[in-house]
Write an enzyme that holds these catalytic residues in place. Structure first.
Site, mmCIF file in Angstrom:
data_model
loop_
_atom_site.group_PDB
_atom_site.id
_atom_site.type_symbol
_atom_site.label_atom_id
_atom_site.label_comp_id
_atom_site.label_asym_id
_atom_site.label_seq_id
_atom_site.Cartn_x
_atom_site.Cartn_y
_atom_site.Cartn_z
ATOM 1 N N HIS A 185 0.806 -1.319 -0.086
ATOM 2 C CA HIS A 185 -0.068 -0.054 -0.050
ATOM 3 C C HIS A 185 0.872 1.170 0.085
ATOM 4 O O HIS A 185 0.302 2.436 0.481
ATOM 5 C CB HIS A 185 -0.971 0.061 1.236
ATOM 6 C CG HIS A 185 -1.639 -1.189 1.283
ATOM 7 N ND1 HIS A 185 -2.851 -1.423 0.639
ATOM 8 C CD2 HIS A 185 -1.544 -2.376 1.867
ATOM 9 C CE1 HIS A 185 -3.344 -2.768 1.131
ATOM 10 N NE2 HIS A 185 -2.399 -3.152 1.817
ATOM 11 N N SER B 131 15.932 20.825 -17.985
ATOM 12 C CA SER B 131 14.795 21.642 -18.132
ATOM 13 C C SER B 131 15.345 22.698 -19.071
ATOM 14 O O SER B 131 16.323 23.434 -18.954
ATOM 15 C CB SER B 131 14.038 21.927 -17.023
ATOM 16 O OG SER B 131 13.406 23.194 -17.022
ATOM 17 N N LYS C 207 17.286 21.464 -12.924
ATOM 18 C CA LYS C 207 16.630 20.041 -13.158
ATOM 19 C C LYS C 207 17.484 18.844 -13.777
ATOM 20 O O LYS C 207 18.081 19.098 -14.740
ATOM 21 C CB LYS C 207 15.450 20.398 -14.028
ATOM 22 C CG LYS C 207 14.128 21.222 -13.278
ATOM 23 C CD LYS C 207 13.646 20.476 -12.073
ATOM 24 C CE LYS C 207 12.956 19.370 -12.398
ATOM 25 N NZ LYS C 207 11.637 19.598 -12.734
ATOM 26 N N GLU D 143 9.675 8.173 -17.683
ATOM 27 C CA GLU D 143 8.454 8.607 -17.645
ATOM 28 C C GLU D 143 7.804 8.378 -19.317
ATOM 29 O O GLU D 143 6.804 8.045 -19.306
ATOM 30 C CB GLU D 143 8.475 10.275 -17.700
ATOM 31 C CG GLU D 143 8.720 10.591 -16.261
ATOM 32 C CD GLU D 143 9.075 12.105 -16.325
ATOM 33 O OE1 GLU D 143 8.221 12.944 -16.658
ATOM 34 O OE2 GLU D 143 10.341 12.564 -15.799
#
Ligand code: ARG
Length: 465
Positions: free
Chosen positions: A160, A281, A287, A294
């Site tokens: 969980h 980025s 970044k 992704e």
């Protein structure tokens, strides 16, 4: 007027409307089947020759012409044109250019684009399955190597998404290897069903020319001809099953991708991605983004779309061939192409990411993850599990109230929670002890993890380089 190279048209008074031609055309995507089509034609002319429709001199000339066509296709000097409806028409045009219309025009006897395409998609997917196999093995190999590299490092195991019980990092990494192993087994099982040759089924009812379908199957490296010509030309379950397996690979990558994205966050800080396998980025100079993970996660959505789109196409088709079946190709081609893109990048990312071992070890005991060990220690002292669970629950509640860890509870407090809780319970209140105790089959104890590594090494041997 009809195009002279079209495979049909003599019963039509007018040529196809531009809009129909544009809709019907598949050559822009089925051209990738060209070498499989040529292989099929080479097998087919053998069958024509052995049934007496071609002399051996004709066969020889045609076969030479087909090899010439293949090399022109491969070196790019022969390509499909806009007027070619599909890969079959384009290649017939190419063969006629080389062998002449008289001889080239004999080849189409006894076959239909329906049995041709049903065969080609199989031989194509069988090859792609081989390439995927190699790419998936590479990822499994990297997972096993990373597991070997970090033997003995503990981390929080979760259910969980909450801390549950400590596990070895190696055990967790290998949990991502086993589903991929099963995907490879699925591909192998699929192969058995894919290895049948629809050639000879004709348009739907079989051919009248007495061509030997076993000869064609053998030439194409397939195990046998299909048993029913209607089924052979109208079914695409073999394509759908491949699409499912490819989608499952994508979903398995996506699950791991999700973890990698979380692990790389500042809050987790479990891993650091290599510069070569992360992106920056355009506006935020600081970044470092986990784009590979992704994209792997995003492509799983796309894969599901391809699979369900294909299944929806197949649903409700009456027998036998329907042109709807042309829509089987782009989804499965896309599945294959995306996996070929994602797998090498994903494997590189996993091979190069750095694990923050100290942090993993530090977090492993947090969240009362050793509570089950207390309960099981009580069971070993013959306390019924129901009672053991309750006692441990009280101990956890006490710890929460007093912001203590399980091992920090004073002896007298433990005794007042339950007389069964004697001070030697602290022996099991270490991460190392907890992990070591999980010796049961498939457990996280080191010997069990080493067994997994040994088993996986048979599938994905260590790379020497
Ligand atoms: N492009 C077609 C397909 O992919 C090939 C078979 C065409 N057959 C036909 N009768 N028009 O299914």
């Amino acid at each position: 007027m009809n195009d002279a190279n079209s495979l049909w048209g003599s019963r039509f008074e007018s040529g196809p409307a531009d809009s129909l031609a544009a809709l019907s055309r598949s050559v822009q995507f089925d051209w990738r089947l060209a070498r499989y089509d040529i292989a099929g034609t080479r097998a087919h002319i053998k069958a024509l020759t052995s049934a007496g429709y071609l002399t051996s001199a004709e066969h020889e000339k045609l076969d030479r012409s087909l090899l010439e066509l293949l090399s022109r296709v491969e070196n790019g000097s022969f390509t499909a044109k806009l007027q070619d409806e599909d890969v079959h028409s384009a290649l017939e045009r190419g063969l006629i250019e080389i062998a002449g219309p008289e001889l080239g025009g004999k080849v189409r006897a006894g076959r239909s684009r329906n049995d041709q395409i049903a065969t080609l998609i199989r031989t194509y997917l069988l090859d792609e399955a081989g390439r995927l196999h190699v790419e998936v093995i590479d990822l499994i190999e990297v997972l096993v190597s990373r597991a070997e590299e970090h033997l003995g490092v503990a981390m929080p195991g979760r259910t969980h998404f909450q801390h549950a019980q400590p596990v070895l990092l190696s055990h967790h990494l290998l949990a991502h290897a086993w589903p991929l192993v099963r995907d490879l087994e699925r591909l192998r099982d699929w192969r058995v069903r894919a290895m049948f040759s629809p050639y000879g089924a004709g348009a739907l009812a079989g051919n009248t020319l007495g061509l030997d379908p076993s000869l064609v199957a053998a030439e194409l490296g397939l195990s046998a001809p299909t048993q029913n010509s209607i089924d052979a030309t109208s079914s695409r379950d073999v394509v759908a099953e491949f699409a499912f397996i490819a989608t499952l690979v994508s979903i398995n990558l996506s699950r791991f991708a999700e973890e990698i994205i979380i692990w790389a966050s500042r809050e987790f800080d479990y891993i650091k991605l290599s510069d070569s396998y992360s992106t920056g980025s355009s506006i935020m100079p600081q970044k470092k983004n986990p784009d590979i993970a992704e994209l792997a996660r995003g492509k799983a959505g796309r894969a599901i779309g391809n699979l369900t789109g294909l299944l929806a196409t197949l649903k409700g088709l009456p027998l036998a061939y329907n042109r709807d079946l042309q829509e089987d190709k782009e989804p499965v081609f896309d599945l294959v192409d995306q996996l070929h893109l994602v797998l090498p990048a994903f494997t590189g990312m996993v091979a190069t990411m750095q694990f923050n071992r100290n942090r993993l070890e530090l977090l492993a005991p947090e969240g009362f993850s050793l509570a089950t060990d207390v309960a099981e220690w009580l069971v070993k002292k013959k306390v019924p599990f129901r009672e053991a669970h309750e006692i441990t629950g009280k101990l956890v509640a006490y710890c929460e109230q007093h912001t203590l860890d399980l091992h920090e509870v004073p002896d007298n407090e433990m005794a007042s929670i339950s007389p069964h809780l004697t001070p030697d319970v602290r022996d099991v209140l270490t991460v190392g002890g907890s992990i070591k105790a999980r010796q049961g089959a498939g457990g996280t104890a080191l010997p069990r993890v080493l067994e997994q590594i040994q088993a996986l090494r048979k599938i994905a041997p260590k790379k020497t380089a």
